[in-house]
Write a protein that holds these residues in place. Structure first.
Motif, PDB file in Angstrom:
ATOM      1  N   CYS A   1      45.017  47.745  54.819  1.00  0.00           N
ATOM      2  CA  CYS A   1      46.314  48.543  54.655  1.00  0.00           C
ATOM      3  C   CYS A   1      46.432  49.236  55.823  1.00  0.00           C
TER       4      CYS A   1
ATOM      5  N   CYS B   1      46.059  53.915  49.310  1.00  0.00           N
ATOM      6  CA  CYS B   1      44.889  52.928  49.720  1.00  0.00           C
ATOM      7  C   CYS B   1      44.433  53.120  51.146  1.00  0.00           C
TER       8      CYS B   1
ATOM      9  N   CYS C   1      42.152  51.446  52.811  1.00  0.00           N
ATOM     10  CA  CYS C   1      41.324  50.381  53.155  1.00  0.00           C
ATOM     11  C   CYS C   1      41.913  49.879  54.536  1.00  0.00           C
TER      12      CYS C   1
HETATM   13 ZN   LIG Z   1      44.290  48.790  51.069  1.00  0.00          ZN
END
Ligand SMILES: [Zn+2]
Ligand SMILES: [Zn+2]
Length: 131
Positions: free
Chosen positions: A29, A24, A26
């Motif tokens: 994260c 991930c 994002c």
């Molecule tokens: Zn994430």
């Protein structure tokens, strides 16, 4: 296969290998030091120590996933205390090769410019969607 945090307070064993790995990108994260996640089943986690040393960062809407971490050293542990049957934990807590390799990248739209994706795994702008 064993998993542990940086300081060794949190230790557990996986009685079955993770089913898959995804990465991930994002911003959340990134901030918690997550990234590559492996998916495990709740019933496959056998606690050795430190379950009570884990703190949970509860999400505020629209985010819905809690983040667990070691209270002592801060190691990001994914959703390890989740009530779901299957959930992601951080790949970096495993002490051995889990066997699975990265199968997808999610939230590529939020990826920082300094990070280059260097594998051929499928990429999704946000959460993975079924083709
Ligand atoms: Zn994430
Ligand atoms: Zn720790």
């Amino acid at each position: 296969m064993q998993g542990s945090c940086c300081c060794g307070a949190v230790k557990f064993e996986l009685t079955a290998p993770p089913s898959m790995m995804g990465t991930c990108h994002c911003s959340r994260c990134r901030k918690v030091g997550a990234g590559s996640l492996v998916f495990v089943k709740k019933d496959d986690i056998k606690w050795i120590s430190g379950r009570d040393q884990i703190a949970t960062y509860e999400p505020s809407p629209p985010y819905k996933y809690a983040r667990c971490f070691c209270k002592v050293c801060g190691t990001s542990l994914g959703e390890i205390l989740s009530d779901e049957n299957s959930f992601p934990i951080n790949a970096h807590v495993l002490d051995e090769d889990p066997g699975v390799r990265n199968q997808f990248h999610e939230f590529v739209a939020e990826k920082p410019a300094w990070y280059d994706i260097c594998d051929d795994a499928k990429q999704f702008e946000a959460h993975p969607v079924q083709a």
